[in-house]
Design a protein around this motif. Structure first.
Motif, PDB file in Angstrom:
ATOM      1  N   PRO A  48      22.983 -25.805 144.708  1.00 44.35           N
ATOM      2  CA  PRO A  48      21.895 -26.468 144.146  1.00 44.35           C
ATOM      3  C   PRO A  48      21.051 -27.365 145.274  1.00 44.35           C
ATOM      4  O   PRO A  48      20.051 -28.001 144.859  1.00 44.35           O
ATOM      5  N   PHE A  49      21.302 -27.298 146.523  1.00 42.04           N
ATOM      6  CA  PHE A  49      20.955 -28.166 147.267  1.00 42.04           C
ATOM      7  C   PHE A  49      19.882 -27.253 148.501  1.00 42.04           C
ATOM      8  O   PHE A  49      19.460 -28.015 149.608  1.00 42.04           O
ATOM      9  N   MET A  50      19.753 -26.034 148.257  1.00 39.47           N
ATOM     10  CA  MET A  50      19.148 -25.148 149.371  1.00 39.47           C
ATOM     11  C   MET A  50      18.068 -24.553 148.766  1.00 39.47           C
ATOM     12  O   MET A  50      18.104 -23.915 147.497  1.00 39.47           O
ATOM     13  N   THR A  51      16.801 -24.182 149.451  1.00 43.45           N
ATOM     14  CA  THR A  51      15.713 -23.326 148.973  1.00 43.45           C
ATOM     15  C   THR A  51      15.503 -22.553 149.863  1.00 43.45           C
ATOM     16  O   THR A  51      15.260 -22.889 151.163  1.00 43.45           O
ATOM     17  N   ILE A 146      16.494 -43.399 129.254  1.00 37.29           N
ATOM     18  CA  ILE A 146      15.969 -42.001 129.017  1.00 37.29           C
ATOM     19  C   ILE A 146      16.594 -41.388 130.572  1.00 37.29           C
ATOM     20  O   ILE A 146      16.589 -42.012 131.523  1.00 37.29           O
ATOM     21  N   ILE A 147      17.348 -40.031 130.266  1.00 34.15           N
ATOM     22  CA  ILE A 147      17.681 -39.612 131.302  1.00 34.15           C
ATOM     23  C   ILE A 147      17.094 -38.247 131.589  1.00 34.15           C
ATOM     24  O   ILE A 147      16.541 -37.562 130.590  1.00 34.15           O
ATOM     25  N   GLY A 148      17.211 -37.532 132.728  1.00 39.52           N
ATOM     26  CA  GLY A 148      16.514 -36.434 132.934  1.00 39.52           C
ATOM     27  C   GLY A 148      17.133 -35.620 134.212  1.00 39.52           C
ATOM     28  O   GLY A 148      17.876 -36.361 135.000  1.00 39.52           O
ATOM     29  N   ASN A 149      17.029 -34.423 134.231  1.00 35.61           N
ATOM     30  CA  ASN A 149      17.579 -33.672 135.483  1.00 35.61           C
ATOM     31  C   ASN A 149      16.469 -34.138 136.744  1.00 35.61           C
ATOM     32  O   ASN A 149      15.137 -34.190 136.407  1.00 35.61           O
ATOM     33  N   HIS A 150      16.614 -33.561 138.001  1.00 33.57           N
ATOM     34  CA  HIS A 150      16.126 -34.352 138.965  1.00 33.57           C
ATOM     35  C   HIS A 150      15.568 -33.323 140.029  1.00 33.57           C
ATOM     36  O   HIS A 150      16.583 -32.819 140.599  1.00 33.57           O
ATOM     37  N   ARG A 151      14.675 -32.871 140.197  1.00 28.97           N
ATOM     38  CA  ARG A 151      14.211 -31.986 141.284  1.00 28.97           C
ATOM     39  C   ARG A 151      13.131 -32.487 142.391  1.00 28.97           C
ATOM     40  O   ARG A 151      13.177 -32.034 143.408  1.00 28.97           O
ATOM     41  N   THR A 224      20.692 -37.289 142.762  1.00 28.55           N
ATOM     42  CA  THR A 224      20.097 -36.685 143.883  1.00 28.55           C
ATOM     43  C   THR A 224      19.244 -35.649 143.325  1.00 28.55           C
ATOM     44  O   THR A 224      19.382 -35.388 142.075  1.00 28.55           O
ATOM     45  N   THR A 225      18.498 -34.747 144.158  1.00 25.98           N
ATOM     46  CA  THR A 225      17.673 -33.893 143.873  1.00 25.98           C
ATOM     47  C   THR A 225      18.101 -32.494 143.978  1.00 25.98           C
ATOM     48  O   THR A 225      18.837 -32.453 145.101  1.00 25.98           O
ATOM     49  N   THR A 226      17.847 -31.730 143.064  1.00 24.56           N
ATOM     50  CA  THR A 226      18.327 -30.426 143.122  1.00 24.56           C
ATOM     51  C   THR A 226      17.099 -29.130 143.343  1.00 24.56           C
ATOM     52  O   THR A 226      16.086 -29.480 143.029  1.00 24.56           O
ATOM     53  N   ASN A 227      17.615 -27.927 143.262  1.00 25.67           N
ATOM     54  CA  ASN A 227      16.728 -26.922 143.175  1.00 25.67           C
ATOM     55  C   ASN A 227      16.382 -26.261 141.820  1.00 25.67           C
ATOM     56  O   ASN A 227      15.919 -25.265 141.714  1.00 25.67           O
ATOM     57  N   GLY A 228      17.253 -27.002 140.989  1.00 23.95           N
ATOM     58  CA  GLY A 228      17.040 -26.513 139.508  1.00 23.95           C
ATOM     59  C   GLY A 228      17.897 -25.214 139.108  1.00 23.95           C
ATOM     60  O   GLY A 228      17.782 -24.661 137.998  1.00 23.95           O
ATOM     61  N   LYS A 229      18.653 -24.853 140.040  1.00 29.82           N
ATOM     62  CA  LYS A 229      19.627 -23.679 139.737  1.00 29.82           C
ATOM     63  C   LYS A 229      20.938 -23.879 139.249  1.00 29.82           C
ATOM     64  O   LYS A 229      21.566 -23.234 138.641  1.00 29.82           O
ATOM     65  N   ALA A 230      21.242 -25.349 138.871  1.00 33.72           N
ATOM     66  CA  ALA A 230      22.548 -25.954 138.139  1.00 33.72           C
ATOM     67  C   ALA A 230      22.243 -27.254 138.064  1.00 33.72           C
ATOM     68  O   ALA A 230      21.385 -27.947 138.669  1.00 33.72           O
ATOM     69  N   LEU A 231      23.373 -27.605 137.077  1.00 36.34           N
ATOM     70  CA  LEU A 231      23.313 -29.042 136.792  1.00 36.34           C
ATOM     71  C   LEU A 231      24.461 -29.767 137.565  1.00 36.34           C
ATOM     72  O   LEU A 231      25.627 -29.207 137.082  1.00 36.34           O
ATOM     73  N   ILE A 232      24.412 -30.686 138.241  1.00 39.31           N
ATOM     74  CA  ILE A 232      25.485 -31.132 138.998  1.00 39.31           C
ATOM     75  C   ILE A 232      26.192 -32.227 138.149  1.00 39.31           C
ATOM     76  O   ILE A 232      25.675 -32.742 137.056  1.00 39.31           O
ATOM     77  N   ASN A 233      27.302 -32.691 138.833  1.00 39.32           N
ATOM     78  CA  ASN A 233      27.979 -33.907 137.939  1.00 39.32           C
ATOM     79  C   ASN A 233      27.176 -35.099 137.654  1.00 39.32           C
ATOM     80  O   ASN A 233      26.331 -35.385 138.664  1.00 39.32           O
TER      81      ASN A 233
END
Length: 552
Positions: A48-51, A146-151, A224-233
């Motif tokens: 999730p940390f590479m593009t 409010i919580i959200g995923n982070h890219r 931290t930010t991810t590439n949106g391919k997975a939800l990390i812990n």
């Protein structure tokens, strides 16, 4: 035909031709991009940390419409940031730093900050191409967290525009141009390296969630930010107050071939690639964003007692909406990836699903960093792989024995002739987990202390090493003995200390201990009868005080 149209017709023709060519060429690049784009997947688990994105498509956008849009949008963003910062400065005038954090805004200050931040945030989103944002569902107005995923930074900007919420942000994100705006919105800052600071931030979140007057707190529990391919812990900080949270799922459709807003490895440029991402977004006419509000997540009594259980349940619900897997990657993977990059390894080498290693083997970040340093020492060609000979070099032992071969087989699980860092750290972490049992350390020391006098002598160490490494040299024995006795005689205390500092020897010592046991107590015999008989003879000589040839 009127003179006006007659005079401008050639220009309109050229412009029309250029637009048609641009549209055609963009279609060609998109077609190629779809064929070239690929996700980073290792062992069936997405990284999730590479593009990995083809850049030719982006470069075309810089020419058109970037050459037209970027200057206008840059001026717009700069003006909006200065406007909201000025409003934040006015709102903060006459209020001390302590008051800004301990008392919510009221009256004209609250109204001014709410209006200015909404205008600025919505304007900045428009300047990077997020005009029309698809919204699914409705937020619960009673939610205090409010919580959200982070890219990237754009999820936070959206939440500020729509909810006028404050954020929990790393102190390093307090840039000069926006620090007054952050103060006006009463951001909660955290120093990631300071554990006490993290605990105080949790207290602030609990306080704001329970008191009236405060705006909702927005958090990104991935850390931290991810590439949106997975939800990390998810980290449990947002769930520790034990109050309902509003989950929000952010998606950027078509980002595989269009502009990818993910702030991760693989994007180069100032501010770790953030400037490049913003430039790409500004060079596009329109960028899609989809926001989905999940139902309010209310913790059960059990989840109030165990915030991590609450976090895991919400993460699973968000993963189902986003249609992506939940992995055990954590922020520590990013730290290891940065370390790998500094050591001239590919950043992906440091992505090891740290959460799984921590859960299974209680691995710590300093231990993982040390393993990465050891790995790099013997990876002479820098290709991110090591061989059995390089593993032997790391341990300072010969590679002729079956024990070192057995260790290598355990590390790479019998696949190929080399191992990557992820396999290396997994095997070493598994071995290191034995340190949790004081009984194992005692058994291992007793096996090496052949004369049972409480100290492992060089002759005793040599006898044990000869059991597994028939061709070990006196120099190798001397080097290992000197390393083990650096703190003084090898007592049980110093033996334990050595293994804590050098966990790479754990597996080897455990196999030697097991092979020195009587045959009926062995699990897997790895040494020949000849080696075992030689070992018994040397051990008997040592126990009776006779000279032994193995150390001559």
């Amino acid at each position: 035909m009127l003179p006006y149209f007659t005079d401008t017709e050639p220009w309109m023709t050229y412009l029309g031709g250029f637009v048609v060519f641009s549209v055609f060429w963009e279609g060609v690049c998109k077609y190629k991009a779809r064929k070239q784009v690929r996700s980073v997947v290792e062992g069936g688990v997405p990284n999730p940390f590479m593009t990995l994105r083809p850049v030719n498509y982006y470069r075309l956008r810089y020419l058109w419409p970037g050459a037209f849009l970027v200057p206008i949008r840059f001026v717009g963003i700069a003006s909006l940031l200065m406007f909201v910062s000025a409003c934040g400065f006015i709102v903060g005038a006459g209020r001390s730093a302590a008051e800004k954090q301990s008392r919510p805004l009221t009256g004209w200050r609250k109204h001014l900050m709410a209006v200015s931040s909404k205008i600025a945030a919505r304007g900045v989103l428009a300047c990077v191409g997020f005009y029309h944002i698809q919204v699914i569902g409705k937020p619960d107005p009673t939610a205090k967290i409010i919580i959200g995923n982070h890219r990237g930074p754009f999820e936070a900007i959206y939440l500020m525009a729509e909810h006028n919420c404050c954020m929990v942000s790393a102190i390093e994100n307090r840039f000069p141009m926006v620090k007054h705006a952050m103060d006006g919105l009463q951001f909660i800052f955290v120093e990631r390296s300071n554990k006490k600071d993290k605990n105080s931030v949790i207290d602030v979140i609990k306080s704001r969630a329970s008191q009236p007057g405060w705006p909702a707190v927005a958090m990104f529990p991935e850390g931290t930010t991810t590439n949106g391919k997975a939800l990390i812990n998810f980290k449990r900080g947002a769930f520790m107050p034990g109050v309902p949270v509003q989950p929000v799922a952010f998606e950027f459709p078509n980002s595989d071939v269009d502009i990818d807003p993910s702030w991760v490895f693989g994007v180069r440029g100032p501010l770790f690639g953030l400037s490049t991402i913003v430039l790409r977004l500004m060079s596009s006419w329109h960028n899609p964003m989809r926001v989905t509000y999940l139902p309010l997540a209310v913790p059960s009594e059990m989840e109030k007692l165990d915030p991590q259980m609450f976090a895991d349940r919400v993460r699973k619900d968000m993963g189902a909406v986003l249609k992506i897997p939940c992995t055990e990657h954590e922020q520590e993977d990013v730290v290891l990836a940065m370390d790998a990059f500094k050591r001239n390894l590919h950043p992906s080498e440091g992505v090891v699903e740290f959460g799984k290693l921590k859960r299974l083997f209680h691995l710590t970040l300093p231990e993982a960093k040390q393993m990465l340093e050891d790995f790099k020492k013997v990876d002479a060609d820098g290709n991110g792989e090591i061989t059995v000979a390089e593993v032997g070099e790391l341990l300072g032992l010969s590679t002729d024995g079956e024990i070192i071969q057995g260790l290598f087989s355990v590390l790479n699980e019998g696949r190929g002739d080399t191992i990557h860092f992820k396999e290396f750290v997994m095997g070493m972490a598994k071995a290191s987990s034995r340190l949790d049992a004081a009984e194992w350390t005692s058994l291992c020391f007793d096996a090496f202390d052949i004369t049972h006098d409480g100290i492992i002598e060089k002759s005793e160490l040599a006898t044990m090493l000869k059991l597994g490494f028939s061709h070990i040299t006196p120099a190798q024995i001397d080097n290992l003995y000197n390393l083990m006795s650096a703190s003084g005689p090898i007592t049980k205390e110093n033996f334990t200390k050595f293994l804590e500092e050098n966990p790479r020897y754990l597996y080897i010592f455990d196999l030697l201990r097991e092979q020195s046991a009587p045959d009926d107590e062995k699990i897997i015999p790895l040494v020949s009868s000849k080696q075992k008989n030689s070992f018994i003879r040397h051990r008997t000589n040592l126990m009776h005080g006779k000279p032994d040839e193995v150390v001559e």
